[in-house]
Every structure is written in C-alpha cells, then in structure tokens.
Design a protein around this motif. Structure first.
Motif, PDB file in Angstrom:
ATOM      1  N   ARG A  18       0.843  -1.197   0.000  1.00  0.00           N
ATOM      2  CA  ARG A  18       0.000   0.000   0.000  1.00  0.00           C
ATOM      3  C   ARG A  18       0.874   1.241   0.000  1.00  0.00           C
ATOM      4  N   TRP A  19       0.499   2.202  -0.862  1.00  0.00           N
ATOM      5  CA  TRP A  19       1.167   3.505  -0.889  1.00  0.00           C
ATOM      6  C   TRP A  19       0.124   4.588  -0.658  1.00  0.00           C
ATOM      7  N   LEU A  20       0.428   5.486   0.273  1.00  0.00           N
ATOM      8  CA  LEU A  20      -0.428   6.637   0.564  1.00  0.00           C
ATOM      9  C   LEU A  20       0.434   7.893   0.570  1.00  0.00           C
ATOM     10  N   PRO A  21      -0.078   9.025   0.119  1.00  0.00           N
ATOM     11  CA  PRO A  21       0.707  10.267   0.148  1.00  0.00           C
ATOM     12  C   PRO A  21       0.646  10.922   1.536  1.00  0.00           C
ATOM     13  N   GLU A  22       1.019  10.167   2.547  1.00  0.00           N
ATOM     14  CA  GLU A  22       0.950  10.649   3.931  1.00  0.00           C
ATOM     15  C   GLU A  22       2.255  11.328   4.343  1.00  0.00           C
ATOM     16  N   ALA A 169      -5.459  10.375  -1.397  1.00  0.00           N
ATOM     17  CA  ALA A 169      -5.792   9.073  -1.984  1.00  0.00           C
ATOM     18  C   ALA A 169      -4.528   8.308  -2.298  1.00  0.00           C
ATOM     19  N   GLY A 170      -4.600   7.015  -2.114  1.00  0.00           N
ATOM     20  CA  GLY A 170      -3.475   6.133  -2.400  1.00  0.00           C
ATOM     21  C   GLY A 170      -3.956   4.884  -3.105  1.00  0.00           C
ATOM     22  N   ILE A 171      -3.086   3.884  -3.140  1.00  0.00           N
ATOM     23  CA  ILE A 171      -3.387   2.648  -3.865  1.00  0.00           C
ATOM     24  C   ILE A 171      -2.871   1.464  -3.062  1.00  0.00           C
ATOM     25  N   SER A 172      -3.571   0.352  -3.196  1.00  0.00           N
ATOM     26  CA  SER A 172      -3.169  -0.877  -2.522  1.00  0.00           C
ATOM     27  C   SER A 172      -3.325  -2.046  -3.494  1.00  0.00           C
ATOM     28  N   TYR A 173      -2.399  -3.006  -3.383  1.00  0.00           N
ATOM     29  CA  TYR A 173      -2.449  -4.211  -4.216  1.00  0.00           C
ATOM     30  C   TYR A 173      -2.288  -5.417  -3.316  1.00  0.00           C
ATOM     31  N   ASN A 174      -3.139  -6.435  -3.503  1.00  0.00           N
ATOM     32  CA  ASN A 174      -3.048  -7.694  -2.776  1.00  0.00           C
ATOM     33  C   ASN A 174      -2.973  -8.855  -3.760  1.00  0.00           C
ATOM     34  N   VAL A 175      -2.254  -9.892  -3.385  1.00  0.00           N
ATOM     35  CA  VAL A 175      -2.252 -11.110  -4.164  1.00  0.00           C
ATOM     36  C   VAL A 175      -2.248 -12.291  -3.198  1.00  0.00           C
ATOM     37  N   VAL A 176      -3.032 -13.315  -3.529  1.00  0.00           N
ATOM     38  CA  VAL A 176      -3.089 -14.548  -2.764  1.00  0.00           C
ATOM     39  C   VAL A 176      -2.286 -15.582  -3.527  1.00  0.00           C
ATOM     40  N   PHE A 177      -1.417 -16.312  -2.822  1.00  0.00           N
ATOM     41  CA  PHE A 177      -0.638 -17.372  -3.479  1.00  0.00           C
ATOM     42  C   PHE A 177      -0.383 -18.532  -2.542  1.00  0.00           C
TER      43      PHE A 177
END
Length: 177
Positions: A18-22, A169-177
């Motif tokens: 996750r990246w946020l402009p905090e 606003a930021g963005i998050s990416y998840n992956v299940v493996f």
C-alpha cells in the motif's frame, strides 16, 4: 487487515503493498505478508520500510458468522493510519445482511485500543458489494473515516484508498498465493 483476501481458496499467503501520500513515514509505504493457518486464524508481519518499522499482524475469528449470528473477530495490527508508531488490539462483530435484507451490505462495529495515544475507541464500517468483482468499504478508525474501492480479479485485488474522507488518496495491491 486484508480486505476480502481475494478468494483464499487460491492460496495460503496474502501479500499486500500500500502507498499513501501521507506525511507520516510509517503510513506512506506499507507491506504485509500474512499466512492463513486455518479458516479462523491469520498471522503475519507488517513492514513499513520508510519508518524502519515492523510488527506482528494477527486476525482470529472467535465466532464464525452464521444464519442468525454475527462473526466475532479479534486481532493485533499497527495503530491507525497517520500515527507515527503504535500497535492496535481490536475486537469486532460483523454480519452480512444479504440473506436478511437482500442488500449486498456487511456492516461491522467494534472497539480498538491504540498504544500511540493509549486510548480505547469505537470503530465501525460497512462493506458494500457493487458486483462480483467491485466493492466499496467505508470505515471509521475511531478518529477518521476512510473509504476503499476494490476491484478483485482472481487472486489479485487492486484498491483505491481514500484517507480521511478523501483528503488524500493512495493505492493498494493484494495477491493470494
């Protein structure tokens, strides 16, 4: 912890970035790796590389949701977004209302204790499924409201994260493996 987990039948690990402009370094870049020990227990590590901070994540379903009973979950995480340090211990109750109302919504309420301010606060929110692959989560961390719009595709999830009711606003990416 991890929104939805993108269909955990596809693996036992969940990786999230996750990246946020905090302004607070700990919140700006966050990565987690969680292992699904069972359908009740998830545990892993959170690493915030810009703040040189790592901590344990735990999520335990004490009670699984049933036709007439809510799920009860307890856990351990980092303190709320925007705090420079601290841990959080929480308990929540949640219930998917689709079988009762026909509406694809699942609210939750709970309480959290955060070590940054040494305070106990009420928390809550609601997840709304707009389609099989698109959902919106509105959440209150005891101080601020945040919204997350998530698109799921197989074992991948991509989210737009709106902090403090859209102030950033930021963005998050998840992956299940």
């Amino acid at each position: 912890m991890v929104r939805g987990a993108a269909g955990t039948a596809q693996g036992r690990f969940i990786y999230s970035l996750r990246w946020l402009p905090e302004e607070i370094e700990r919140a700006r870049l966050r990565t987690t790796l969680v292992y699904l020990f069972s359908n009740r227990l998830r545990a892993g590590i959170e690493w915030n590389p810009l703040a040189h901070d790592a901590s344990l994540l735990v999520n335990l379903h004490l009670v699984r949701e049933g036709k007439r009973r809510p799920a009860v979950i307890i856990g351990l995480s980092s303190d709320r977004i925007g705090t420079p340090f601290g841990k959080s211990v929480y308990a929540t109750g949640s219930y998917d209302l689709k079988s009762v109302t026909g509406l694809p919504i699942a609210p939750y309420v709970g309480v959290t204790y955060g070590t940054f301010e040494d305070k106990t606060r009420p928390i809550g929110g609601v997840n709304i499924r707009l389609s099989k692959s698109l959902s919106v989560l509105a959440t209150f961390d005891g101080v601020h409201a945040h919204e997350v719009v998530t698109w799921d595709h197989g074992r991948h999830s991509l989210s737009a994260v709106f902090v403090r009711s859209g102030r950033s606003a930021g963005i998050s990416y998840n992956v299940v493996f």
